[in-house]
Design a protein around this motif. Structure first.
Motif: not given
Length: 160
Positions: A59-80
């Motif tokens: 997305c682009t802010h009014a200032s013109g700065r762009r940032r990530l709009r999407s989430d940064v999604d992780f799957v964390l797997a552990a034994p329990t």
């Protein structure tokens, strides 16, 4: 850890934004890997979602700065699950301090549960296996490519 182009399938992201955000995201993965490696944490962490599909949005802010709009999604797997939840909480805390501009989510599963993931979420995980952030546990049977059906696609549309 290799450098990734997280916008490979994003057609309308300007080059400058793509370059800056790729650098930021790659730095996140390198730092997360270093943190988990230093602690010898018995977990696996995989990038999923739109970043694994190489189609995040910005997305682009009014200032013109762009940032990530999407989430940064992780799957964390552990034994329990308790182990997974504890590590996920630590990752969320660390990442919110270190990368406050990124909306990071961590889904917890057991390592044995990875093969039972289905639908669009499971497909994203299979793509994310190409970009393991950290792997301390060898999987006896890694998840394989999945077919999605209409119900899976509807669930995905409702989620967004």
């Amino acid at each position: 850890m290799p450098t990734h182009d997280f916008f490979e399938a994003s057609l309308h992201v300007p080059f400058e934004a793509r370059t800056a955000l790729n650098a930021r995201l790659n730095r996140l993965l390198v730092e997360m890997h270093a943190k988990l490696s230093g602690q010898r944490t018995p977990v696996n962490v995989y990038l999923t979602g739109s970043l694994a599909r190489a189609e995040p949005s910005i997305c682009t802010h009014a200032s013109g700065r762009r940032r990530l709009r999407s989430d940064v999604d992780f799957v964390l797997a552990a034994p329990t699950l308790p182990e997974a939840r504890g590590q996920a909480s630590a990752i969320r805390c660390w990442s919110s301090e270190r990368f406050p501009d990124l909306n990071i989510s961590v889904v917890c599963v057991t390592t044995s549960g990875l093969t039972r993931l289905r639908g669009c979420f499971g497909r994203d995980l299979v793509r994310g296996l190409r970009i393991p952030v950290y792997q301390a546990i060898e999987l006896s049977q890694p998840p394989c490519a999945l077919q999605t059906n209409v119900d899976d696609l509807l669930q995905n549309a409702i989620h967004h």
